[in-house]
Design an enzyme around this catalytic site. Sequence first.
Site, PDB file in Angstrom:
ATOM      1  N   TYR A  53      68.802  47.451  70.513  1.00  0.00           N
ATOM      2  CA  TYR A  53      68.997  46.086  70.021  1.00  0.00           C
ATOM      3  C   TYR A  53      69.448  45.175  71.162  1.00  0.00           C
ATOM      4  O   TYR A  53      69.446  43.957  71.030  1.00  0.00           O
ATOM      5  CB  TYR A  53      70.057  46.034  68.922  1.00  0.00           C
ATOM      6  CG  TYR A  53      69.792  46.876  67.705  1.00  0.00           C
ATOM      7  CD1 TYR A  53      68.537  47.442  67.450  1.00  0.00           C
ATOM      8  CD2 TYR A  53      70.810  47.124  66.787  1.00  0.00           C
ATOM      9  CE1 TYR A  53      68.317  48.230  66.326  1.00  0.00           C
ATOM     10  CE2 TYR A  53      70.596  47.901  65.664  1.00  0.00           C
ATOM     11  CZ  TYR A  53      69.354  48.461  65.445  1.00  0.00           C
ATOM     12  OH  TYR A  53      69.154  49.240  64.330  1.00  0.00           O
ATOM     13  N   LEU A 204      66.961  46.380  50.960  1.00  0.00           N
ATOM     14  CA  LEU A 204      66.425  45.299  50.136  1.00  0.00           C
ATOM     15  C   LEU A 204      64.912  45.146  50.275  1.00  0.00           C
ATOM     16  O   LEU A 204      64.337  44.154  49.827  1.00  0.00           O
ATOM     17  CB  LEU A 204      67.116  43.978  50.503  1.00  0.00           C
ATOM     18  CG  LEU A 204      68.631  43.945  50.273  1.00  0.00           C
ATOM     19  CD1 LEU A 204      69.224  42.643  50.778  1.00  0.00           C
ATOM     20  CD2 LEU A 204      68.968  44.147  48.802  1.00  0.00           C
ATOM     21  N   SER A 259      71.667  40.106  58.677  1.00  0.00           N
ATOM     22  CA  SER A 259      71.448  38.686  58.424  1.00  0.00           C
ATOM     23  C   SER A 259      72.192  37.882  59.476  1.00  0.00           C
ATOM     24  O   SER A 259      73.277  38.269  59.908  1.00  0.00           O
ATOM     25  CB  SER A 259      71.945  38.283  57.033  1.00  0.00           C
ATOM     26  OG  SER A 259      71.744  36.889  56.828  1.00  0.00           O
ATOM     27  N   ARG A 264      74.417  33.862  53.692  1.00  0.00           N
ATOM     28  CA  ARG A 264      73.974  35.203  53.324  1.00  0.00           C
ATOM     29  C   ARG A 264      75.022  36.244  53.721  1.00  0.00           C
ATOM     30  O   ARG A 264      75.302  37.186  52.981  1.00  0.00           O
ATOM     31  CB  ARG A 264      72.644  35.501  54.030  1.00  0.00           C
ATOM     32  CG  ARG A 264      71.980  36.777  53.613  1.00  0.00           C
ATOM     33  CD  ARG A 264      71.364  36.633  52.263  1.00  0.00           C
ATOM     34  NE  ARG A 264      70.443  37.718  51.984  1.00  0.00           N
ATOM     35  CZ  ARG A 264      69.675  37.756  50.915  1.00  0.00           C
ATOM     36  NH1 ARG A 264      69.702  36.756  50.051  1.00  0.00           N
ATOM     37  NH2 ARG A 264      68.883  38.772  50.690  1.00  0.00           N
TER      38      ARG A 264
END
Length: 317
Positions: A53, A204, A259, A264
């Site tokens: 990342y 999700l 997020s 959120r």
Amino acid sequence: MSRTVQTFDLASGVKIPWLGWGNGSGQARNVPVQAGLIALQTGIRHIDTAQNYLNEGAVGETLANSGLLKDEIFVTSKLSGRKSDPSVDGYTVPVNEVRSAVQESIKKLGFIPDLFLIHSPHVAAHADLKKTWQVLEEMKDAGELKEIGVSNFRPQDLEVVLDGAKYQPAVNQIEYHPYTLAHLEPVLAIQAKHGILTESFGPLTPLLRHPTGGPVKPVLTKIAKRVTESNPSLPIPVDEVVVLLLWTRAMGVVAVTASGNEERIKLLAEISYLPENILTKEEVQEITSVGKTVHFRHYREHMEKDFALPDLPDGTT
């Protein structure tokens, strides 16, 4: 009034918050310090990062600027190497470089992470997967690592590291949601046998990445309506996202979701503190049963190679 972080127990007894904020995609990856500070300030106590990342240093900076003690935050990172050429699919870390790669993560973070994972079995050459795990075991023995685990491991990968292991993986972090349940049955059976906790990335996906939402979406809508009507004092409105994350918790699975959006992130923090048993056993079972009628996975590059898929529709029609 202080709130208690809800946790699951790893096999060792170490507690891991059931909902984690990941900084590996979208805005969370683009503004990791800003988004990370929002996450911590709103009450999230679990951050998930990885070498590829390229923002482990941002996690250390976030914690340093948060006003919180490190012991208050559970941090996960992963051995994934660094992709210097975007056209190359993945990055293999030679066994003789594993220790130094882990040490580089620790240096960037500024502390030993609470949990360190092999990001996928393909991080190691096929013949070196067990040796790679053994390096992590040695580092754990030496106090250089705490909990160790794996990610994106198929049945055959789990069997490799479990054979003669001194330490069993604490977790296997995989794409887990109702539409992967049928395919994951052999994986979950091995994990149940060996006390390996499941962590879900992409929890999700049925709502965010499936083209139509599939057959589970109307079930989530129905349950959200029932929960809203039955619990008028809840601090947040209950929608399909809330229900799906609560289902993940009810299944005994850690949910990791990313997020960079402030509202959120605040919602995720509120969800993480919701009381248990909001969903009934029947509702949890209905989501599970309907999910098993479909196979749909968004991140296919790891788990769908040399691991037979179920003969199920993808729910897009």
